[in-house]
Write a protein that holds these residues in place. Structure first.
Motif, mmCIF file in Angstrom:
data_model
loop_
_atom_site.group_PDB
_atom_site.id
_atom_site.type_symbol
_atom_site.label_atom_id
_atom_site.label_comp_id
_atom_site.label_asym_id
_atom_site.label_seq_id
_atom_site.Cartn_x
_atom_site.Cartn_y
_atom_site.Cartn_z
ATOM 1 N N ARG A 155 0.834 -1.205 0.000
ATOM 2 C CA ARG A 155 0.000 0.000 0.000
ATOM 3 C C ARG A 155 0.870 1.258 0.000
ATOM 4 N NH1 ARG A 155 -2.374 0.708 4.472
ATOM 5 N NH2 ARG A 155 -2.434 -1.367 5.409
ATOM 6 N N LYS A 156 1.974 1.208 0.732
ATOM 7 C CA LYS A 156 2.874 2.354 0.774
ATOM 8 C C LYS A 156 3.509 2.620 -0.584
ATOM 9 C CE LYS A 156 4.184 2.266 5.658
ATOM 10 N NZ LYS A 156 5.308 2.106 6.626
ATOM 11 N N GLN A 157 3.596 1.608 -1.432
ATOM 12 C CA GLN A 157 4.148 1.775 -2.782
ATOM 13 C C GLN A 157 3.095 2.247 -3.775
ATOM 14 O OE1 GLN A 157 7.390 1.555 -2.417
ATOM 15 N NE2 GLN A 157 6.860 0.753 -0.377
ATOM 16 N N GLY A 158 1.883 2.519 -3.270
ATOM 17 C CA GLY A 158 0.825 3.044 -4.132
ATOM 18 C C GLY A 158 -0.077 1.994 -4.737
ATOM 19 N N MET A 159 0.100 0.738 -4.358
ATOM 20 C CA MET A 159 -0.740 -0.316 -4.921
ATOM 21 C C MET A 159 -2.088 -0.363 -4.203
ATOM 22 S SD MET A 159 2.031 -3.405 -5.489
ATOM 23 C CE MET A 159 0.764 -4.498 -6.171
ATOM 24 N N PRO A 160 -3.190 -0.405 -4.947
ATOM 25 C CA PRO A 160 -4.525 -0.466 -4.337
ATOM 26 C C PRO A 160 -4.842 -1.894 -3.870
ATOM 27 C CG PRO A 160 -4.736 -0.472 -6.722
ATOM 28 C CD PRO A 160 -3.261 -0.332 -6.427
ATOM 29 N N ARG A 162 -5.774 -4.831 -0.581
ATOM 30 C CA ARG A 162 -6.464 -5.077 0.697
ATOM 31 C C ARG A 162 -6.281 -6.541 1.036
ATOM 32 N NH1 ARG A 162 -12.813 -4.956 -1.341
ATOM 33 N NH2 ARG A 162 -12.689 -6.866 -2.612
ATOM 34 N N LEU A 163 -6.588 -6.881 2.281
ATOM 35 C CA LEU A 163 -6.563 -8.282 2.691
ATOM 36 C C LEU A 163 -7.963 -8.856 2.613
ATOM 37 C CD1 LEU A 163 -4.156 -8.418 5.789
ATOM 38 C CD2 LEU A 163 -3.787 -9.406 3.517
ATOM 39 N N ASN A 164 -8.056 -9.985 1.948
ATOM 40 C CA ASN A 164 -9.345 -10.678 1.816
ATOM 41 C C ASN A 164 -9.146 -12.110 2.310
ATOM 42 O OD1 ASN A 164 -11.843 -11.679 1.159
ATOM 43 N ND2 ASN A 164 -11.659 -11.332 -1.060
ATOM 44 N N LYS A 165 -9.604 -12.357 3.551
ATOM 45 C CA LYS A 165 -9.438 -13.670 4.180
ATOM 46 C C LYS A 165 -7.955 -14.084 4.213
ATOM 47 C CE LYS A 165 -14.047 -15.280 2.835
ATOM 48 N NZ LYS A 165 -14.839 -16.303 2.103
ATOM 49 N N GLY A 166 -7.101 -13.113 4.529
ATOM 50 C CA GLY A 166 -5.673 -13.380 4.663
ATOM 51 C C GLY A 166 -4.907 -13.397 3.369
ATOM 52 N N VAL A 167 -5.571 -13.112 2.252
ATOM 53 C CA VAL A 167 -4.915 -13.101 0.944
ATOM 54 C C VAL A 167 -4.820 -11.660 0.447
ATOM 55 C CG1 VAL A 167 -5.019 -13.850 -1.465
ATOM 56 C CG2 VAL A 167 -5.753 -15.402 0.366
ATOM 57 N N VAL A 168 -3.624 -11.254 -0.018
ATOM 58 C CA VAL A 168 -3.457 -9.911 -0.584
ATOM 59 C C VAL A 168 -4.206 -9.846 -1.902
ATOM 60 C CG1 VAL A 168 -1.824 -8.192 -1.417
ATOM 61 C CG2 VAL A 168 -1.196 -9.666 0.499
ATOM 62 N N GLU A 169 -5.045 -8.824 -2.022
ATOM 63 C CA GLU A 169 -5.896 -8.712 -3.208
ATOM 64 C C GLU A 169 -5.779 -7.318 -3.802
ATOM 65 O OE1 GLU A 169 -10.147 -10.509 -3.716
ATOM 66 O OE2 GLU A 169 -10.378 -8.470 -2.900
ATOM 67 N N LEU A 170 -5.628 -7.266 -5.115
ATOM 68 C CA LEU A 170 -5.591 -6.001 -5.840
ATOM 69 C C LEU A 170 -7.028 -5.615 -6.187
ATOM 70 C CD1 LEU A 170 -3.220 -4.182 -6.836
ATOM 71 C CD2 LEU A 170 -3.401 -5.332 -9.043
ATOM 72 N N VAL A 171 -7.460 -4.453 -5.721
ATOM 73 C CA VAL A 171 -8.874 -4.085 -5.903
ATOM 74 C C VAL A 171 -9.144 -3.484 -7.275
ATOM 75 C CG1 VAL A 171 -9.190 -3.768 -3.429
ATOM 76 C CG2 VAL A 171 -8.542 -1.810 -4.839
ATOM 77 N N SER A 172 -8.091 -3.146 -8.018
ATOM 78 C CA SER A 172 -8.251 -2.652 -9.388
ATOM 79 C C SER A 172 -6.943 -2.876 -10.140
ATOM 80 C CB SER A 172 -8.614 -1.161 -9.398
ATOM 81 O OG SER A 172 -7.596 -0.384 -8.805
ATOM 82 N N ASP A 173 -7.002 -2.839 -11.457
ATOM 83 C CA ASP A 173 -5.794 -3.010 -12.261
ATOM 84 C C ASP A 173 -4.762 -1.943 -11.869
ATOM 85 O OD1 ASP A 173 -7.184 -4.991 -13.502
ATOM 86 O OD2 ASP A 173 -7.472 -3.921 -15.406
ATOM 87 N N PHE A 174 -3.490 -2.334 -11.908
ATOM 88 C CA PHE A 174 -2.434 -1.409 -11.482
ATOM 89 C C PHE A 174 -1.249 -1.499 -12.434
ATOM 90 C CE2 PHE A 174 1.462 -0.585 -8.982
ATOM 91 C CZ PHE A 174 1.209 0.720 -8.612
ATOM 92 N N VAL A 175 -0.836 -0.346 -12.975
ATOM 93 C CA VAL A 175 0.323 -0.284 -13.866
ATOM 94 C C VAL A 175 1.570 0.003 -13.027
ATOM 95 C CG1 VAL A 175 1.414 0.886 -15.811
ATOM 96 C CG2 VAL A 175 -1.062 0.491 -15.819
#
Length: 229
Positions: A155-160, A162-175
């Motif tokens: 998150r500090k690197q600007g990636m959107p 979140r944690l979903n049941k303990g799994v890192v999840e990208l909530v939208s496409d990220f370049v």
């Protein structure tokens, strides 16, 4: 109670710097190499990596010597004109010491250094400010390659994320980065985490000098280019 050493003042003026004595040592070492070895090469480099260069240099340790540093100091050592060159023709390679360049002195037959330089390249992670060689985009969804402990860092690197049941999840496409554009500090860290290497450390031979002849390796270079520079 004894005084604490943690807050002891340090006089920065006592710090040793590379001054005239160091430059004179480099000049003398280069001039010694001219006498010791049969030929001298000028080379340039891309994406210098000190450890990788040391590995390459160690391959030729028994037969060669390398110099990197101030181009002006190396030029002074060789001579910048016909009038002050220490051996005939050395002013030619002196004038080709520009930008990211260095000297290699060796007694190997000329086919060997040419092959070794041309064949050598090593891939590494791109540093901040370097140009991206490809576009890297992460799609929305789980990022299984990252553990849940890394979510705050991402998150500090600007990636959107979140944690979903303990799994890192990208909530939208990220370049992460775009081809042809400078790589930001955040993008550099993410690329390293992804294991994507975009920097190629490579050496390019420019020319070769010996007491018998002089040879250009870079296409388009001629004697007139040197004399006019």
């Amino acid at each position: 109670m004894p005084k604490s050493k943690r807050n002891r003042p340090v006089t920065l003026s006592k710090t040793k710097k590379k001054g005239r004595e160091h430059k004179e040592n480099v000049v003398n070492s280069i001039r010694d190499a001219v006498e010791k070895y049969d030929s001298a090469y000028v080379f340039t480099f891309e994406n210098m990596r000190n450890l990788k260069f040391k590995e390459f240099r160690d391959r030729l340790k028994s037969s060669s010597r390398f110099f990197l540093g101030s181009n002006k100091v190396m030029q002074v050592a060789l001579g910048r004109s016909v009038a002050d060159e220490i051996r005939s023709g050395l002013h030619k390679i002196s004038k080709l010491l520009r930008g990211d360049s260095g000297l290699c002195f060796t007694s190997l037959p000329k086919r060997h250094p040419k092959r070794l330089f041309n064949e050598y390249e090593d891939y590494d992670f791109a540093r901040t400010g370097s140009t991206a060689t490809e576009t890297v985009e992460l799609k929305e969804g789980p990022l299984d390659q990252f553990t849940h402990e890394m979510e705050p860092f991402l998150r500090k690197q600007g990636m959107p994320v979140r944690l979903n049941k303990g799994v890192v999840e990208l909530v939208s496409d990220f370049v992460v980065c775009e081809e042809g554009k400078p790589i930001s500090p955040e993008s550099s860290r993410i690329l390293r985490l992804l294991g994507i290497k975009m920097a190629t450390f490579k050496l390019h031979l420019i020319c070769r000098w010996s007491s018998e002849d002089f040879e250009f390796y870079r296409e388009g270079l001629e004697d007139s280019d040197i004399e006019s520079s």
